[in-house]
Scaffold this motif. Structure first.
Motif, short mmCIF file in Angstrom:
data_model
loop_
_atom_site.label_atom_id
_atom_site.label_comp_id
_atom_site.label_asym_id
_atom_site.label_seq_id
_atom_site.Cartn_x
_atom_site.Cartn_y
_atom_site.Cartn_z
N GLN A 40 0.90 -1.31 0.14
CA GLN A 40 -0.07 0.12 0.11
C GLN A 40 0.90 1.24 0.02
N THR A 41 0.28 2.27 0.02
CA THR A 41 1.06 3.78 -0.22
C THR A 41 1.32 4.37 1.03
N TRP B 188 -7.38 -0.58 -0.63
CA TRP B 188 -7.32 0.61 -0.18
C TRP B 188 -5.81 1.16 -0.16
N PHE B 189 -5.39 2.24 -0.71
CA PHE B 189 -4.13 2.74 -0.82
C PHE B 189 -3.57 1.88 -1.59
N HIS B 190 -4.11 1.24 -2.82
CA HIS B 190 -3.49 0.33 -3.90
C HIS B 190 -2.11 0.68 -4.25
N ASN C 238 -6.69 7.09 -5.29
CA ASN C 238 -6.14 7.10 -3.95
C ASN C 238 -7.16 8.02 -3.01
N ASN D 225 -10.14 6.69 -0.99
CA ASN D 225 -10.04 5.81 0.00
C ASN D 225 -10.83 6.39 1.27
#
Length: 192
Positions: free
Chosen positions: A109-110, A152-154, A162, A165
């Motif tokens: 995730q980011t 989520w926050f891929h 994003n 999210n």
């Protein structure tokens, strides 16, 4: 026994430095005169070395093994890795704003953890990951693996995507439908 404990619990940097210094003093006859390099002492006997354990390399290998466990697919991931991901989630940076239920794995995730909030052994694992440039990278991805990735926050999502999210609909999907992966969202979309 010491190697087992180091594998299970890790070895603090201070202890590693003290033990390395003591082994050098012992090998070099307490005078500290290194007539033979440490690399040569650590080399196998068949190559002219003394097969002395290189503690720093050994501990780095243990950290890489921990990192491997932390990054393993869910079905093969060791139990402790789920706890480590929870600790990483609790230590997440304030930006971007990530709801607790959306924090799954900072490598997928980011979001990222604030390293000063992490226990020392987990901090060292994250430092090892950074040192070796560990990140998700693929040319093509198997659809079944893609479905397992957190939605989520891929890591592959654009900045604009994003932003959604923390939208009202995202909260409903997370909290009411318990959607965490791309596959969950796909299944919800295909229900109608």
């Amino acid at each position: 026994m010491t190697q087992y404990l180091a594998t299970v619990q890790g070895m603090p940097k201070e202890v590693e430095d003290i033990l390395s210094a003591k082994s050098c003093k012992f090998v070099w006859d307490n005078e500290g005169k290194n007539t033979v390099s440490m690399e040569m002492l650590c080399a196998p006997i068949v190559k002219g070395g003394k097969n002395v354990l290189h503690l720093k390399s050994h501990n780095k290998a243990i950290e890489l093994k921990w990192l491997k466990g932390l990054l393993a697919p869910i079905e093969t991931r060791p139990q402790w890795a789920f706890f480590m991901n929870a600790i990483l989630a609790k230590a997440a940076l304030n930006s971007p704003i990530v709801k607790h239920s959306a924090k799954i794995n900072p490598f997928l995730q980011t979001w990222s953890p604030f390293q000063r909030r992490l226990p020392s052994h987990l901090h060292r694992i994250i430092q090892t990951a950074k040192k070796y440039g560990t990140h998700w990278e693929t040319i093509t991805i198997n659809p079944s693996i893609a479905r397992e990735l957190p939605v989520w926050f891929h890591i592959g999502a654009s900045a604009d995507l994003n932003k959604l999210n923390n939208h009202l609909y995202a909260a409903c999907l997370r909290d009411n439908h318990l959607a965490t992966s791309v596959g969950h969202i796909e299944a919800i979309a295909n229900r109608n």
